[in-house]
Design a protein around this motif. Sequence first.
Motif, short mmCIF file in Angstrom:
data_model
loop_
_atom_site.label_atom_id
_atom_site.label_comp_id
_atom_site.label_asym_id
_atom_site.label_seq_id
_atom_site.Cartn_x
_atom_site.Cartn_y
_atom_site.Cartn_z
N GLY A 229 0.83 -1.20 0.00
CA GLY A 229 0.00 0.00 0.00
C GLY A 229 0.86 1.25 0.00
O GLY A 229 0.65 2.18 -0.78
N ALA A 270 -2.52 -10.61 -0.92
CA ALA A 270 -2.46 -10.62 0.55
C ALA A 270 -2.67 -9.24 1.15
O ALA A 270 -2.80 -9.11 2.36
CB ALA A 270 -1.10 -11.17 1.00
N ILE A 271 -2.75 -8.19 0.33
CA ILE A 271 -2.98 -6.85 0.89
C ILE A 271 -4.41 -6.80 1.40
O ILE A 271 -5.34 -7.03 0.65
CB ILE A 271 -2.85 -5.74 -0.16
CG1 ILE A 271 -1.54 -5.87 -0.93
CG2 ILE A 271 -2.96 -4.36 0.47
CD1 ILE A 271 -1.44 -4.86 -2.05
N PRO A 272 -4.60 -6.50 2.69
CA PRO A 272 -5.98 -6.41 3.17
C PRO A 272 -6.67 -5.22 2.51
O PRO A 272 -6.09 -4.16 2.36
CB PRO A 272 -5.83 -6.18 4.68
CG PRO A 272 -4.39 -6.34 4.99
CD PRO A 272 -3.63 -6.17 3.72
N SER A 273 -7.90 -5.43 2.10
CA SER A 273 -8.62 -4.35 1.44
C SER A 273 -9.61 -3.72 2.41
O SER A 273 -10.17 -4.38 3.27
CB SER A 273 -9.34 -4.92 0.22
OG SER A 273 -10.59 -4.34 0.07
N LEU A 274 -9.81 -2.42 2.27
CA LEU A 274 -10.74 -1.73 3.16
C LEU A 274 -12.19 -1.89 2.66
O LEU A 274 -13.11 -1.43 3.31
CB LEU A 274 -10.39 -0.24 3.24
CG LEU A 274 -9.05 0.11 3.89
CD1 LEU A 274 -8.91 1.60 4.06
CD2 LEU A 274 -8.90 -0.57 5.25
N ASP A 275 -12.35 -2.55 1.53
CA ASP A 275 -13.69 -2.74 0.98
C ASP A 275 -14.31 -4.00 1.57
O ASP A 275 -14.02 -5.11 1.14
CB ASP A 275 -13.58 -2.84 -0.55
CG ASP A 275 -14.95 -2.90 -1.19
OD1 ASP A 275 -15.95 -3.01 -0.45
OD2 ASP A 275 -15.01 -2.85 -2.44
N VAL A 276 -15.17 -3.80 2.56
CA VAL A 276 -15.71 -4.94 3.31
C VAL A 276 -16.54 -5.87 2.41
O VAL A 276 -16.55 -7.08 2.59
CB VAL A 276 -16.56 -4.44 4.49
CG1 VAL A 276 -17.12 -5.60 5.29
CG2 VAL A 276 -15.73 -3.54 5.38
N ARG A 279 -14.77 -8.88 0.86
CA ARG A 279 -14.04 -9.74 1.79
C ARG A 279 -14.03 -11.21 1.36
O ARG A 279 -12.98 -11.81 1.22
CB ARG A 279 -14.71 -9.61 3.14
CG ARG A 279 -13.89 -10.09 4.29
CD ARG A 279 -14.79 -10.23 5.48
NE ARG A 279 -14.77 -9.05 6.33
CZ ARG A 279 -15.30 -9.04 7.56
NH1 ARG A 279 -15.92 -10.09 8.03
NH2 ARG A 279 -15.23 -7.96 8.28
N LYS A 282 -12.29 -11.85 -2.00
CA LYS A 282 -10.83 -11.76 -1.88
C LYS A 282 -10.25 -13.02 -1.26
O LYS A 282 -9.19 -13.50 -1.65
CB LYS A 282 -10.46 -10.55 -1.01
CG LYS A 282 -10.38 -9.27 -1.79
CD LYS A 282 -9.40 -8.33 -1.16
CE LYS A 282 -8.00 -8.89 -1.21
NZ LYS A 282 -7.03 -8.11 -0.47
N ALA B 191 -1.98 -12.97 5.90
CA ALA B 191 -3.23 -13.41 5.28
C ALA B 191 -3.56 -14.84 5.69
O ALA B 191 -4.71 -15.16 6.03
CB ALA B 191 -3.13 -13.29 3.76
N ALA B 219 -11.02 -4.67 8.39
CA ALA B 219 -11.95 -4.85 7.27
C ALA B 219 -12.02 -6.31 6.84
O ALA B 219 -13.04 -6.79 6.38
CB ALA B 219 -11.52 -3.97 6.09
N GLU B 220 -10.90 -7.04 7.01
CA GLU B 220 -10.89 -8.46 6.62
C GLU B 220 -11.58 -9.36 7.64
O GLU B 220 -12.10 -10.41 7.29
CB GLU B 220 -9.44 -8.95 6.50
CG GLU B 220 -8.67 -8.37 5.35
CD GLU B 220 -8.88 -9.16 4.07
OE1 GLU B 220 -9.21 -10.35 4.14
OE2 GLU B 220 -8.71 -8.54 3.00
N SER B 260 -3.21 3.60 0.66
CA SER B 260 -3.35 2.63 -0.44
C SER B 260 -4.20 3.13 -1.61
O SER B 260 -4.00 2.71 -2.73
CB SER B 260 -3.86 1.29 0.09
OG SER B 260 -4.87 1.48 1.02
#
Lengths: 329, 337
Positions: A229, A270-276, A279, A282, B191, B219-220, B260
């Motif tokens: 990020g 593996a980048i966590p996304s802020l878009d719930v 989820r 992904k 992850a 969020a995850e 990001s």
Amino acid sequence: MSELVRIENLKVYYPVRSGFFNRITDNIKAVDDVSFTIEAGQTYGLVGESGSGKTTIGKSLVGLENPTSGKILFEGQEVTQIKQKKAINYNKDVQMVFQDSQSSLNPRKTIGEIIAEPLKSFGVPNKIGAGYGGERSFEQSKVDERVLELLDIVGLPARTISQYPFQFSGGQRQRIGVARALATNPRLIVADEPVSALDLSVQAQVLNFMKKIQRDYAISFLFISHDLGVVKYMTNNIAIMHNGRFVELGTTEDIFNDASHIYTKRLLSAIPSLDVSQREAKRVYRKKVEAEFTQHQDTYYQQDGKRLRAYDLQQVTKTHFVALENGGV
Amino acid sequence: MKEKLLDAKDVSVAFKIAGEYQTALHKVNLSINRGEVLALVGESGSGKSTFAMSVMGLHNPEQTQVTGSIKLNDNELIGLTERQFDKYRGVSVGMIFQDPLSSLNPLMKIGDQIAEAITVHDKQSKEVKNRVQQLLLDVGIVDAKRVSQQYPHELSGGMRQRVMIAIALANEPDLIIADEPTTALDATIQAQILDLIKEIQLKKNAGILLITHDLGVVAEMADSVNVMYAGQIVEQASVEELFNNPKHPYTRSLLRADPSDVNPGEDLYAIPGTVPALNDMDHSKDLFLQRVPWLNDEVVNAPVSEELQKVNAQHYVRGNVWKTFEFEEPVNNEEQV
């Protein structure tokens, strides 16, 4: 655009000694034949997991590590070995900012002494950022003056000069580290995970500040990080490293929009996304990439003993290179 | 029907510093249901670990005052003696810490460390051995037999964290407290570990208190989120509400500071100033507002009701400033080009 640093076929091996005569029986290939170019005024990102060799490249560049073979060229002049670096006073041009500001600042020295140190070794340049070579002065009054100027640039008050590192927060200490790196008018700063120990709000301060000094003084960065990020925001070009090899190399857009190597895809997934809402999707995609990575290693890697060794890079487009056997076609 | 697992009411914690008690946690209210992942988010010094330590009874009673009520399955935890706490710690509550290397005993084999956590039986019994193997398999260590004979230094960071999770699960706890469980790990390992925690949680229907500073991890993983600042909860919402409709200025500032999705040409939003020191926290105000330079003193110093304000049934916010809060237009840092 002009080239500032070129790295050609760099190898850093650590010998493994064993047996009765303590002979070298094997090598650990920390960096195994990598080449890349850093343009003046740009930020080059080096991304990989711990143990991938990214810090070793950074260290070879500033002279904390002697390469086994290969070449480092700074504005066309060879600076591979520490001797060559000394000959042209290269270390005033290349400075480093470390991850852990706590352990990279001497706790028993004042901030003033810490920032003055490189000035005492290389002299005080006439003007910050201007006339890279130029006249340098070793007068104490000039040193003091410059330290105050540098503190001002990194946004710390003048009284900081007589304080000690423990009196500052992590973000402030990191800015002190940057001030020290800036002191000699470097052309390149190697920043090794400069923000990974910082909270989000402080990270933003440090990143903004790095961008600002880049704009103001046309400094290049080698930005070493595992946080994609941050890398996406900071860099122009990226190399992805795995087990001492480059697996993919390109502009930031190439890597983020058009990743071709499975290892790059694995890092990106593996980048966590802020878009719930994404989820579950992904998670499924991540599992798919992971399965592809573990099951089809022969497609992406040569076997080199027990380690996975990436193929040589093949050119895909003008800027984009991938380590696949025949360019992935 | 949702079953309430942990219920914390008006939990305050004060540390004795130079002879005086300083409040580090002020009247925290939250509850976790069985099968729910509740995230506690905030920057260092916000009090999130202080809260977790109160649940685990890890505060030093001579230096710390803990008040309020924390009920686990309707049993009050505050005021228990060390011995009484032992009945819960590691039994009804499992813990996963940030740094597995310093939380595992370097001189003890992995298998023995897990066996130690299993309270019921004699360590050497066949039953315990089988249980250790099963736990290792549960956390995705296929080579359970060999790993149980190894020492912590022989394992990678990701493997060590798996072992920690196995220990946390040893007694099938109702509640798992995960304090920055992946902060020390590489992204791909992070992850994997997050996926593992999620799988186990679904399988065992446990509740999880997830403590993190990483909004991506929230969020995850989370079902609901509590955002903390300077020892108080400033926003409480379902995870969808929090990310799609953030209200409190602090939450909005944090989301804005995340690099990001920011165009590389723009500056990031950097929150000016720092968290106030413990002896400088007046919890009757909204302490974050000191760090919003464009608000006037009247707004910043206005007393704030202790009850969170309702936005909707899934969403509560501290104070009233969120109703009118706007960011100032970004300052143009490019000056003249």
